[in-house]
Design a protein around this motif. Structure first.
Motif: not given
Ligand code: ATP
Length: 362
Positions: A277-281, A178-186
């Motif tokens: 994004f930061i990938l969370k695996r 999954s992605m960890q986002l630091d943005t408002e537009v997921p």
């Protein structure tokens, strides 16, 4: 160094004596997208603290045993220990094969070569993993040998080849990404980077989305899970059980040799400046280790090493690290595949000599 050390603030490391060990002939810290200058600049010798170091030089290679084949000349009038040092120092005779290409090709002594044959991976694995059928479950046998190669793509080819030789059921483990986002537009990101895209991403030192394993295969840990219990990045383990949510095995080598350990899935956070994004695996932090990347082999001591070079090394110290893992010349073999006009007993030896010349401040 940002480790807080208590003690007088005006003294380096709070006045404590700190011992650093290393060999600048080996690979340097990896700095992504960097060239030679930045790589050397990332080395500790370029630190503002370096002038305060006192350099002590070790004079004897304790890894090499006293066998006859180490005392014999391997080429250039040198014995094996001298040849490894000359290779690491960049003192072996070099040549260039094409105009405007680097003139850092060295000749590998005949005695250390094996030939590609029809299937190079089969040739090198047959040589290094001889008697594999009888001994493929022996930790002593497996922990003493490896095929090392510059790139992870070739490591995977070697491991897949060996996996096929092991009898029994192959179990596949798939990561949850999954992605960890630091943005408002997921929503936008979710459409641009669907799960299939995340699954396909591969990174150095990170398990793939799909891992295929069998009982009795050796794996290497890719993260520190529990250093006090011997579960460190680089620990090798022989699998005894493949469960739904755990892998069980026995540590191969080192102070925790034969200890039974349990490996869980963990979440790995992967940052890469190519992706916003930061990938969370979530995956088991392991990889098969019949073959390993040369950089990953740094620190290992092995009885038999096959250096597989379908392409030459690409960075400082890689050839030296590969050649210096063994206890004797008899345990080292190179298989080199070059373009047609370059003989298969030559390969590149990249040495950034400025990384270790004039390093003695004290
Ligand atoms: N004092 C010693 N007596 C006997 N053997 C030793 C000694 N020190 C090291 N060795 C042998 O040399 C091998 C290499 O040791 P070690 O891994 O500590 O060296 P290193 O400098 O970290 O090597 P590298 O950086 O090349 O991986 C060990 O596996 C051990 O067999």
């Amino acid at each position: 160094m940002d480790i807080p050390l208590s003690g007088p603030k005006h003294k380096l490391f709070g006045g404590k004596t700190v011992v650093f060990g290393g060999d600048f002939r080996q690979t340097l810290p990896v700095i992504s997208d960097s060239g030679r200058e930045q790589t050397v600049d990332g080395s500790i010798t370029r630190s503002s603290l370096w002038p305060f170091f006192k350099v002590l030089k070790l004079s004897r290679n304790m890894r090499l045993n006293d066998s006859q084949d180490n005392r014999n000349l391997v080429g250039c009038g040198m014995n094996f220990g001298e040849w490894i040092l000359a290779l690491g120092d960049g003192r072996l005779p070099t040549k260039s094969f094409m105009a405007n290409t680097p003139s850092d090709w060295i000749e590998i002594p005949q005695i250390l070569l094996i030939y590609a044959g029809k299937n190079p991976i089969e040739s090198i694995t047959n040589d290094i993993y001889d008697t594999f059928e009888e001994q493929h479950m022996s930790t002593d046998y497996l922990s003493g040998r490896a095929i090392v190669t510059p790139t992870n793509a070739v490591v995977t080819e070697v491991n897949d080849f060996m996996l096929h030789k092991i009898p029994g059921h192959c179990r596949c483990y798939y990561s949850s990404d999954s992605m960890q986002l630091d943005t408002e537009v997921p929503q936008l990101f979710a459409e641009t980077y669907p799960t299939e895209f995340l699954n396909a991403l591969q990174f150095n030192g990170v398990p793939d989305h799909e891992i295929r394993l069998k009982v009795h295969t050796p794996i290497m840990l890719l993260r520190n899970l529990s250093p006090p219990n011997g579960l460190c990045n680089g620990t090798r383990i022989l699998i005894t059980k493949l469960g739904e949510n755990i892998i069980v095995g026995n540590i191969m080598g080192g102070s925790f040799d034969t200890e039974e350990v349990v490996i869980p899935r963990i979440v790995l956070n992967i940052e890469d400046k190519r992706w916003p994004f930061i990938l969370k695996r979530r995956q088991f932090p392991v990889r098969l280790c019949y073959g390993m990347a040369i950089n990953k082999s740094q620190g290992q001591t092995l009885d038999k090493v096959g250096v597989y070079l379908p392409k030459p090394v690409f960075s400082h110290g890689q050839l030296y690290v590969a050649a210096s893992r063994v206890r004797s010349a008899n345990g080292l073999r190179f298989l080199i595949e070059n373009e047609e006009d370059i003989p298969a007993n030559y390969t590149r030896n990249i040495v950034y000599s400025e990384a270790f010349t004039d390093i003695a401040p004290g």
